[in-house]
Design an enzyme around this catalytic site. Structure first.
Site, mmCIF file in Angstrom:
data_model
loop_
_atom_site.group_PDB
_atom_site.id
_atom_site.type_symbol
_atom_site.label_atom_id
_atom_site.label_comp_id
_atom_site.label_asym_id
_atom_site.label_seq_id
_atom_site.Cartn_x
_atom_site.Cartn_y
_atom_site.Cartn_z
ATOM 1 N N ASP A 78 0.284 -2.782 -1.751
ATOM 2 C CA ASP A 78 0.349 -2.309 -0.371
ATOM 3 C C ASP A 78 -1.089 -2.289 0.143
ATOM 4 O OD1 ASP A 78 0.472 -0.932 2.007
ATOM 5 O OD2 ASP A 78 1.245 0.927 1.154
ATOM 6 N N LYS A 90 -8.126 -4.115 8.181
ATOM 7 C CA LYS A 90 -6.782 -4.588 8.521
ATOM 8 C C LYS A 90 -6.547 -4.599 10.033
ATOM 9 C CE LYS A 90 -2.000 -3.584 7.125
ATOM 10 N NZ LYS A 90 -1.211 -2.584 6.355
ATOM 11 N N ASP A 104 7.623 3.906 9.939
ATOM 12 C CA ASP A 104 6.403 3.624 9.175
ATOM 13 C C ASP A 104 5.174 3.764 10.060
ATOM 14 O OD1 ASP A 104 4.317 2.559 7.721
ATOM 15 O OD2 ASP A 104 5.297 0.652 7.252
ATOM 16 N N GLU A 125 6.321 -4.183 5.273
ATOM 17 C CA GLU A 125 6.215 -2.848 4.681
ATOM 18 C C GLU A 125 7.515 -2.035 4.766
ATOM 19 O OE1 GLU A 125 2.717 -1.460 6.657
ATOM 20 O OE2 GLU A 125 1.446 -2.860 5.573
#
Lengths: 173, 614
Positions: free
Chosen positions: B9, B71, B194, B172
Site C-alpha cells: 500500500d 503521491k 477510503d 485501494e
C-alpha cells in the site's frame, strides 16, 4: 459452465466474433438481471486475468480477448436501455456487437422518435394535437391524440400525453 | 517458495507491506516493530538517501531536502492545481520538466516522481525481505481508485525502478473489500469509505465467495487527511501571527514545526477530547529570542474547522450510490480505510450518513496492504491462497479529442474492465496524411478541461477527400486501469499501436535510461534483479527516439484532429465539427486543439513521426 479445455478456449476465441452477447454469456434472450450478473461472474471465473493461474499460460491472449468481450456483453445486457437498442440491432441483423456509446445514443434517438411519432400520420396528428393544446382547444387536442394512437397503438409517449390530458380536462373527455 | 509476492500500500503519508502466510495476510514490521513506513525521503548531504519514519522525524531539520507526499504529485502535469498547491506547501524544490512534467530538485540533481516513489517502495521491500528472509521480486501495488492512467502508469514505473515486477495495479478500496471479505464466504453489498492522506475514494462492491464486483467508484484526488491538517495549521499560523506579529509561513523551519504540530493535534484528537499544542521555540525574533506558541484545540472546534471537507466526501458518496442504483439502506456494511477515518468526527459523520456503524474489525491503516497481499498470492498461484476474482471498473470517462476542441466519450466511467471499444472516424481535410490522436480522461466535453493522457500520430493510411477516409481507433483499458490505443486503416489494415505516450512523468525512453544508469542502484533498482521477462523485453525494445527528419511546425499545424464519422451519434458535435471545418478552409493555419498543448504537440509527435516507428 464446466471447466473448459485448452482446445475449447482456443476455439471459443476464434469464433467469438460470430457470437452475439447472449451466446457469449450463455444466456437465453429472456434472461433477467440476476441471471446476467451470475453469467458474468461465471464467465469471469474462467477468462478474467485474475483467474488465469489455472490455465495454460499460452492462452493468455485468447483469454484476454474473451474476457473483454464478456465485459462488453455484460455492460450492454445489464443496462435495459442498451439492451433494448442491442436487441433491435440483432433483429435488424445489423451486426452482433454494439459500441457502448452507440447503444446509448441509439436509445436516445429512439426515444426522440417515439416522442415525435414513428409514422408520418402519427407525427402529423401529434403536431396538430400540440398546436391545439397551445390554443387550449382541448377537444381537438384529445381527438388528434386519439387518432395518432390508432396509427401507433404502442406509443407510450402518446398514451401518457392522452392520459394526462384526460385527467386535467375530465369534462372534455 | 523462493521468492515472495507481497502487497504494497503505497500511501501519501504512510506505506505498508503485507504477505499472505498460511492462508492469512500478515503485515510486515520493520526492525523497530513499526508496521507502517512514512512515505518520506530525505537526501543527506553525503549523497545517502534515508527513507521512512526516521526521515519524517527529521523533516523539521531538513525541510528543503526532504520529500514528502510525493503521491500527490505523481503522474501530474506541472501546471495542474495540485502541483501549484504543493509548491506553496512544501519546502522542497518542485521544478518543471520537458512536456509539462514535474521533477524534484535536490542540490544539483533532479528526480522524477516515479524515482521518489521507487525509493519508498524499495524501503518497504527491504522491510519485507528482512522479515521474510528471502528476496521480494513481485508485488501488487495499490493506488486510489480515482487515479487516472497517467498516475497509474507512473506508479507502475516506480515499481519497476524499485526492481519489483508489478503483478497488478490494484484499487485501494477494492483491496480493502478483498481483505474484509476474504475467506468469509459472505454475500454482502458494502461501501468502502477510503480517506487517505491525500485522496478520497468511495467504492460500492458486491462481495461474494470468490468474486468481488465493484458496482461503482467515485473519488476526489484533491481531498485527504493532509487537508484536515492544513486547516489546523492555518489556525496555528494565524494564532502565531496574532501573538507575535511575524508570519511563520515565511520560515520553512517554523512552518514544518507547525505542520508537525497540526498533524499531532489531529492524531491526538482521535483519542482525547482536547489537545494542547505547546511549542517553546517556533522561531526566533530579530533579537534572537525564541517565540512560543500554546494553543488548546478541542474536538468541537476541530469539527467546525473540517466540517465542509467532510461534507464534500458525502457528495462523492451520493454520486457513487446513484451510479450503482442503490441507497444507503441497500448496504450490508461500511468499511473505513485510511488513517484519518480513525477520527471520531469522521466516524460519527459516516455513521450518520450511512445510517449504520462502520465495521469495527478492520484496521484502516493495514487493510489495503493486506488485500493487496491476498491478491498477490492469488495471482502467482500460491498454494495456500484461495483464488479471488476482482471485477473492477474504470473511474473516469475515456475520451478522444475531435475537431472543435471537444472530447468525445468512448468508454464511460464505471464501466467494468478489461474492456475494448472502437470508434470509426474520418479525416478532416482533403489528402490528409496523418492524424494526431489525443486521448483524455475526465468528465468534460471540452477537451482542455480533461486530463490529457497523451497523443500519438497515425499516418500511412489511404489518402483521399476529407470525410471519406476512415480510421478505426480501438481503446483498451486493462485490469490495471491502464489505457492502450490502437489506430488502424480499415481498408488497408495498416496499424499504429501504442500504449499512450506519457505527456507527464516518464516516457519509456526516460524509464529505460533510469534503469540503465548508475543511479538506478541508488534510486532502488538492483540491476541484476530478476525482473519479469516481459518487462525486460518491453524495455529493451524501446530505443532512443530517432531524430525527426520532417516534423516541422508547419506539418503539424496542417495535420489535425480527426472528425466524427458516426454522424447520427452526436449531431451537435458534428455541427461544431462542420463549422470548424469551414473556418479551416479559410485559414489553414488556425489550430483547433487546446492551446495549452500546442507546444507539446511538436515534442510528443516528433519521435513518432517516422512511419517505421508506427
Amino acid at each position: 459452465m464446466g471447466d473448459m479445455t485448452t482446445a475449447e478456449i482456443r476455439a471459443l476465441s476464434k469464433i467469438i466474433d460470430e457470437l452475439d452477447y447472449y451466446k457469449i454469456l450463455r444466456l437465453q434472450p429472456s434472461a433477467g438481471s440476476a441471471e446476467i450478473r451470475q453469467a458474468y461472474h461465471a464467465n469471469s471465473r474462467h477468462f478474467h486475468p485474475d483467474a488465469r493461474r489455472r490455465l495454460d499460460e499460452s492462452l493468455e491472449a485468447e483469454c484476454t480477448q474473451i474476457s473483454k468481450r464478456v465485459t462488453e456483453a455484460y455492460c450492454v445486457l445489464r443496462d435495459p436501455r442498451r439492451r433494448q437498442a442491442y436487441d433491435a440491432k440483432l433483429l435488424r441483423k445489423e451486426g452482433l456487437r454494439i459500441q457502448l456509446a452507440e447503444a446509448r445514443a441509439a436509445h436516445q434517438r429512439d426515444s426522440v422518435l417515439v416522442r415525435q411519432g414513428r409514422t408520418a400520420q402519427g407525427r402529423d396528428l401529434y403536431r396538430k394535437a400540440t398546436e391545439a393544446m397551445a390554443d387550449e382547444n382541448w377537444p381537438a387536442a384529445l381527438q388528434n391524440l386519439q387518432l395518432a394512437l390508432t396509427f401507433e397503438s404502442d406509443n407510450t409517449f402518446f398514451k401518457n400525453q392522452l392520459d394526462s390530458l384526460r385527467a386535467s380536462h375530465p369534462s372534455e373527455a | 517458495m523462493a521468492n515472495a509476492a507481497v502487497g504494497i500500500d503505497l500511501g501519501t503519508s504512510y506505506s505498508c507491506v503485507s504477505v499472505l502466510e498460511r492462508g492469512s495476510p500478515r503485515v510486515l514490521a520493520n526492525v523497530y516493530g513499526e508496521r507502517t513506513t512514512a512515505s518520506v525521503v530525505f537526501f543527506k548531504d553525503d549523497g545517502q538517501i534515508e527513507v521512512g519514519n526516521q526521515a519524517k522525524a527529521n523533516i523539521i531539520h531538513h525541510p528543503v531536502h526532504t520529500v514528502s507526499s510525493a503521491k500527490r504529485l505523481i503522474g501530474r502535469y506541472f501546471f495542474s492545481e495540485e502541483v501549484k498547491k504543493a509548491r506553496a506547501i512544501y519546502a522542497y524544490d518542485i521544478r518543471e520538466a520537458p512536456n509539462h512534467g514535474v521533477r524534484i530538485g535536490i542540490r544539483d540533481e533532479e528526480f522524477s516522481l516515479p524515482e521518489i516513489s521507487a525509493m519508498v517502495i524499495r524501503e518497504v521491500k527491504q522491510v519485507a525481505e528482512a522479515q521474510l528472509g528471502q528476496p521480494v521480486t513481485q508485488a501488487v501495488i495499490t493506488v486510489p481508485a480515482y487515479f487516472n492512467d497517467n498516475q497509474r502508469q507512473a506508479t507502475k514505473d516506480a515499481g519497476k525502478i524499485a526492481g519489483v515486477e508489478v503483478l497488478r495495479i490494484l484499487n485501494e478500496p477494492t483491496a480493502a473489500a478483498l481483505a474484509y471479505g476474504f475467506g468469509r464466504g459472505i454475500n454482502q453489498r458494502v461501501a468502502v469509505y477510503d480517506l487517505g492522506g491525500g485522496t478520497f475514494d468511495i467504492s460500492i462492491l458486491e462481495i461474494g465467495k470468490d468474486v468481488f464486483e465493484v458496482l461503482a467508484t467515485c473519488g476526489d484526488t484533491f481531498l485527504g487527511g493532509d487537508d484536515l491538517d492544513d486547516r489546523v495549521l492555518d489556525l496555528l499560523a494565524d494564532e502565531f501571527v496574532e501573538r507575535h506579529g511575524i508570519n511563520p509561513r515565511n520560515d520553512p523551519h517554523a512552518f514544518e514545526k507547525l505542520k508537525a504540530a497540526a498533524e499531532e493535534t489531529k492524531k491526538g484528537l482521535s483519542v482525547e477530547e482536547e489537545f494542547c499544542v505547546q511549542i517553546n521555540d517556533v522561531m526566533k525574533n530579530e533579537a534572537g529570542e525564541p517565540l512560543p506558541l500554546v494553543r488548546t484545540i478541542d474536538r468541537v472546534e476541530f469539527a467546525r474547522l473540517v466540517q465542509d471537507l467532510i461534507q464534500r466526501t458525502f457528495k462523492v458518496c451520493d454520486e457513487a450510490l446513484q451510479q450503482s442504483d442503490l441507497t444507503t439502506r441497500d448496504l450490508d456494511g461500511v468499511i473505513l480505510v485510511g488513517g484519518p477515518t480513525r477520527l471520531p468526527v469522521i466516524r460519527q459523520a459516516v455513521t450518520d450518513y450511512f445510517q449504520q456503524e462502520p465495521k469495527a474489525d478492520v484496521d484502516p491503516d493495514e487493510v489495503v496492504a493486506m488485500g493487496a497481499a491476498i491478491h498477490a498470492a492469488s495471482l502467482v498461484g500460491q498454494e495456500t491462497a484461495a483464488e479471488s476474482i476482482l471485477l473492477d471498473v474504470t473511474p473516469l470517462d475515456l475520451r478522444i479529442g475531435v475537431v472543435g476542441g471537444l472530447a468525445e466519450p468512448v468508454i464511460e466511467s464505471n464501466t467494468p474492465v478489461p474492456i475494448e471499444q472502437s470508434r470509426r472516424f474520418t479525416t478532416a481535410r482533403d489528402d490528409q496524411e496523418s492524424v494526431a490522436i489525443r486521448v483524455y480522461q475526465g468528465e468534460s466535453r471540452i477537451a482542455s478541461e480533461n486530463e490529457l493522457l497523451g497523443e500519438f500520430e497515425f499516418s500511412g493510411f489511404t489518402k483521399g477527400r476529407r470525410s471519406e477516409v476512415e480510421i478505426d481507433v480501438a481503446f483498451e483499458i486493462n485490469v490495471d486501469g491502464i489505457v492502450e490505443v490502437t489506430a488502424s486503416d480499415p481498408n488497408t489494415g495498416e496499424q499504429a499501436s501504442t500504449s499512450i505516450t506519457l505527456s507527464s512523468g516518464l516516457s519509456e525512453g526516460d524509464l529505460d535510461k533510469i534503469l540503465r544508469s548508475d543511479r538506478a542502484a541508488r534510486v532502488g533498482a538492483v540491476k541484476t534483479a530478476p525482473s519479469a521477462s516481459e518487462d525486460k523485453q518491453s524495455l529493451e525494445s524501446v530505443q532512443a527516439p530517432p531524430e525527426s527528419t520532417h516534423a516541422t511546425g508547419k506539418d503539424l499545424a496542417e495535420e489535425d484532429a480527426i472528425d466524427l464519422a458516426d454522424i447520427d451519434l452526436e449531431e451537435d458535435i458534428l455541427e461544431l465539427a462542420e463549422s470548424q471545418r469551414d473556418s479551416w478552409a479559410e485559414d489553414e493555419n488556425e489550430r483547433s486543439g487546446p492551446g495549452l498543448f500546442d507546444a507539446s504537440v511538436r515534442d510528443l509527435s516528433a519521435p513518432d513521426d517516422d512511419p517505421e516507428e508506427l
